[in-house]
Design a protein around this motif. Structure first.
Motif, PDB file in Angstrom:
ATOM      1  N   ASN A 116      -4.216   8.101  -6.387  1.00 19.97           N
ATOM      2  CA  ASN A 116      -4.341   6.611  -5.475  1.00 19.97           C
ATOM      3  C   ASN A 116      -5.336   5.802  -6.315  1.00 19.97           C
ATOM      4  N   GLY A 117      -4.615   6.083  -7.631  1.00 20.57           N
ATOM      5  CA  GLY A 117      -4.577   5.511  -8.568  1.00 20.57           C
ATOM      6  C   GLY A 117      -6.015   4.916  -9.519  1.00 20.57           C
ATOM      7  N   TRP A 118      -6.406   4.095  -9.727  1.00 25.23           N
ATOM      8  CA  TRP A 118      -7.831   4.512 -11.115  1.00 25.23           C
ATOM      9  C   TRP A 118      -8.805   3.047  -9.772  1.00 25.23           C
ATOM     10  N   GLN A 119      -9.269   3.260  -9.204  1.00 29.35           N
ATOM     11  CA  GLN A 119     -10.098   2.733  -8.718  1.00 29.35           C
ATOM     12  C   GLN A 119     -10.950   3.786  -7.794  1.00 29.35           C
ATOM     13  N   ALA A 120     -11.948   4.147  -7.817  1.00 28.02           N
ATOM     14  CA  ALA A 120     -12.491   4.591  -7.415  1.00 28.02           C
ATOM     15  C   ALA A 120     -13.405   4.597  -5.691  1.00 28.02           C
ATOM     16  N   ILE A 121     -13.569   3.372  -6.399  1.00 25.67           N
ATOM     17  CA  ILE A 121     -14.197   2.151  -4.784  1.00 25.67           C
ATOM     18  C   ILE A 121     -12.612   1.362  -4.486  1.00 25.67           C
ATOM     19  N   ALA A 122     -12.552   1.256  -3.069  1.00 29.63           N
ATOM     20  CA  ALA A 122     -11.855   0.438  -2.983  1.00 29.63           C
ATOM     21  C   ALA A 122     -12.414  -1.206  -3.261  1.00 29.63           C
ATOM     22  N   ASP A 123     -11.152  -2.389  -4.259  1.00 28.26           N
ATOM     23  CA  ASP A 123     -12.031  -3.352  -4.483  1.00 28.26           C
ATOM     24  C   ASP A 123     -10.751  -4.193  -4.926  1.00 28.26           C
ATOM     25  N   GLN A 124     -10.658  -5.016  -3.825  1.00 32.83           N
ATOM     26  CA  GLN A 124      -9.088  -5.851  -4.123  1.00 32.83           C
ATOM     27  C   GLN A 124      -9.526  -6.533  -5.395  1.00 32.83           C
ATOM     28  N   THR A 125     -10.402  -7.183  -5.991  1.00 38.36           N
ATOM     29  CA  THR A 125     -10.733  -7.881  -6.463  1.00 38.36           C
ATOM     30  C   THR A 125     -10.759  -7.936  -7.980  1.00 38.36           C
ATOM     31  N   ALA A 126     -10.637  -5.935  -8.211  1.00 42.50           N
ATOM     32  CA  ALA A 126     -11.196  -5.375  -9.251  1.00 42.50           C
ATOM     33  C   ALA A 126      -9.765  -5.191 -10.168  1.00 42.50           C
ATOM     34  N   PRO A 127     -10.097  -4.454 -11.614  1.00 36.61           N
ATOM     35  CA  PRO A 127      -8.416  -4.573 -12.568  1.00 36.61           C
ATOM     36  C   PRO A 127      -7.599  -3.433 -11.474  1.00 36.61           C
ATOM     37  N   PHE A 128      -6.380  -3.178 -12.366  1.00 35.03           N
ATOM     38  CA  PHE A 128      -5.569  -2.683 -11.417  1.00 35.03           C
ATOM     39  C   PHE A 128      -5.794  -2.158 -10.174  1.00 35.03           C
ATOM     40  N   ALA A 129      -5.648  -3.012  -9.289  1.00 37.72           N
ATOM     41  CA  ALA A 129      -6.186  -2.617  -7.477  1.00 37.72           C
ATOM     42  C   ALA A 129      -4.313  -2.529  -7.260  1.00 37.72           C
ATOM     43  N   ASN A 130      -3.761  -0.954  -6.642  1.00 35.39           N
ATOM     44  CA  ASN A 130      -3.261  -0.992  -6.337  1.00 35.39           C
ATOM     45  C   ASN A 130      -2.260  -1.078  -5.030  1.00 35.39           C
ATOM     46  N   MET A 131      -1.280  -0.864  -4.696  1.00 33.96           N
ATOM     47  CA  MET A 131      -1.320  -1.065  -2.968  1.00 33.96           C
ATOM     48  C   MET A 131      -2.503  -0.891  -1.627  1.00 33.96           C
ATOM     49  N   ARG A 132      -2.176   0.573  -2.032  1.00 34.30           N
ATOM     50  CA  ARG A 132      -3.240   1.124  -1.181  1.00 34.30           C
ATOM     51  C   ARG A 132      -4.980   0.809  -0.975  1.00 34.30           C
ATOM     52  N   VAL A 133      -5.466   0.077  -2.171  1.00 38.47           N
ATOM     53  CA  VAL A 133      -6.265  -0.903  -2.255  1.00 38.47           C
ATOM     54  C   VAL A 133      -5.804  -2.344  -1.346  1.00 38.47           C
ATOM     55  N   MET A 134      -5.213  -2.727  -1.983  1.00 36.64           N
ATOM     56  CA  MET A 134      -4.980  -4.369  -1.619  1.00 36.64           C
ATOM     57  C   MET A 134      -5.016  -3.745   0.378  1.00 36.64           C
ATOM     58  N   GLU A 135      -4.673  -3.052   0.777  1.00 38.94           N
ATOM     59  CA  GLU A 135      -4.516  -3.432   1.889  1.00 38.94           C
ATOM     60  C   GLU A 135      -5.744  -2.647   2.452  1.00 38.94           C
ATOM     61  N   ALA A 136      -6.453  -2.048   1.812  1.00 46.87           N
ATOM     62  CA  ALA A 136      -8.022  -1.488   1.993  1.00 46.87           C
ATOM     63  C   ALA A 136      -8.572  -1.920   2.859  1.00 46.87           C
ATOM     64  N   GLY A 137      -8.682  -3.941   2.357  1.00 48.67           N
ATOM     65  CA  GLY A 137      -9.372  -5.105   2.630  1.00 48.67           C
ATOM     66  C   GLY A 137      -9.086  -5.655   3.526  1.00 48.67           C
ATOM     67  N   ASP A 138      -8.031  -5.695   4.650  1.00 48.71           N
ATOM     68  CA  ASP A 138      -7.399  -5.519   5.630  1.00 48.71           C
ATOM     69  C   ASP A 138      -8.703  -4.900   6.426  1.00 48.71           C
ATOM     70  N   LYS A 139      -8.811  -3.263   6.084  1.00 44.83           N
ATOM     71  CA  LYS A 139      -9.118  -2.365   6.590  1.00 44.83           C
ATOM     72  C   LYS A 139     -10.625  -2.683   7.390  1.00 44.83           C
ATOM     73  N   ILE A 140     -11.016  -3.211   6.265  1.00 48.69           N
ATOM     74  CA  ILE A 140     -13.054  -3.026   5.998  1.00 48.69           C
ATOM     75  C   ILE A 140     -12.653  -3.919   6.723  1.00 48.69           C
ATOM     76  N   GLN A 141     -12.309  -5.403   6.576  1.00 47.37           N
ATOM     77  CA  GLN A 141     -13.116  -6.235   7.380  1.00 47.37           C
ATOM     78  C   GLN A 141     -12.549  -6.219   8.605  1.00 47.37           C
ATOM     79  N   ALA A 142     -11.612  -5.145   9.305  1.00 45.88           N
ATOM     80  CA  ALA A 142     -11.192  -4.785  10.798  1.00 45.88           C
ATOM     81  C   ALA A 142     -12.497  -4.228  11.197  1.00 45.88           C
ATOM     82  N   ALA A 143     -13.481  -3.782  10.940  1.00 41.60           N
ATOM     83  CA  ALA A 143     -14.305  -1.907  10.467  1.00 41.60           C
ATOM     84  C   ALA A 143     -15.676  -3.340  10.775  1.00 41.60           C
ATOM     85  N   ARG A 144     -15.605  -3.907   9.779  1.00 45.19           N
ATOM     86  CA  ARG A 144     -17.212  -5.027   9.934  1.00 45.19           C
ATOM     87  C   ARG A 144     -17.011  -5.416  11.355  1.00 45.19           C
ATOM     88  N   GLU A 145     -15.123  -6.615  11.660  1.00 44.15           N
ATOM     89  CA  GLU A 145     -15.560  -7.501  12.763  1.00 44.15           C
ATOM     90  C   GLU A 145     -16.094  -6.425  14.153  1.00 44.15           C
TER      91      GLU A 145
END
Length: 206
Positions: A116-145
């Protein structure tokens, strides 16, 4: 210029040596802080495994990690985490118990978290954000909506913002580094059972 630099370095070294002498009576506190930080981490992990032990065995085996001898592996992991939490709380056998706890962290890193890479919490702005983390941004935004449209969003977020758990190696590596430090530092002067046992033994052998 070089003389000035040498004198400055010597003065700084002398100040640091003096500071070290001043804080020497409380030099066990950093080790105590590391121990107390790790106690609830390992106690909670061990109790969670123990509370659903049959599920833990299945997860260690074919239903999850695919490790050999899952019952033995699950028992070792659970026992190490629970006993490790108790011994770290006491500061007893601190260096010794840190070794099997490090092994559990290494197993967790390479069998669970590393893909899963480095990050414990998916944060697109944090260092070492991999593709899995970058894709999480759209998913969390959809969940909020969805939650804003169909739920009481203010109440749902009153205990904190929603996040996606990436489950990377970040926390496991952090705990491993802390355990490595404890192998070097021990339980800490004045604040561990190890220290007092050592003092008694030294007096006895004299």
């Amino acid at each position: 210029m070089s003389t000035f630099i040498k004198n400055s370095v010597s003065t700084l070294d002398a100040l640091l040596d003096r500071l070290g002498q001043i804080i020497q009576p409380v030099d066990g506190l950093p080790a105590l802080a590391l121990r107390l930080y790790l106690v609830p981490v390992f106690w909670t992990a061990g109790m969670n495994k123990l509370a659903a032990f049959s599920d833990t065995i299945a997860w260690f085996g074919a239903d999850g990690l695919g490790l050999p001898f899952p019952t033995i592996m699950a028992s070792l992991a659970t026992g190490t985490e629970l006993s490790g939490a108790v011994l770290l709380a006491l500061g007893l056998f601190t260096r010794w118990i840190s070794i099997p706890l490090i092994v559990t962290m290494l197993v967790a890193i390479f069998t669970v978290h590393l893909p899963n890479g480095w990050q414990a919490i998916a944060d697109q702005t944090a260092p070492f954000a991999n593709m899995r983390v970058m894709e999480a941004g759209d998913k969390i935004q959809a969940a909020r909506e969805i939650l804003k449209e169909h739920g009481d969003y203010d109440w749902l977020t009153s205990s904190g913002n929603f996040a996606i758990i990436n489950n990377g190696v970040e926390f496991a590596v952090t705990y491993l580094v802390m355990l490595l430090a404890l192998i070097k530092m021990g339980g800490g002067r004045f604040v561990s059972v190890d220290y007092w046992v050592r003092r008694v033994v030294k007096r006895w052998v004299r």
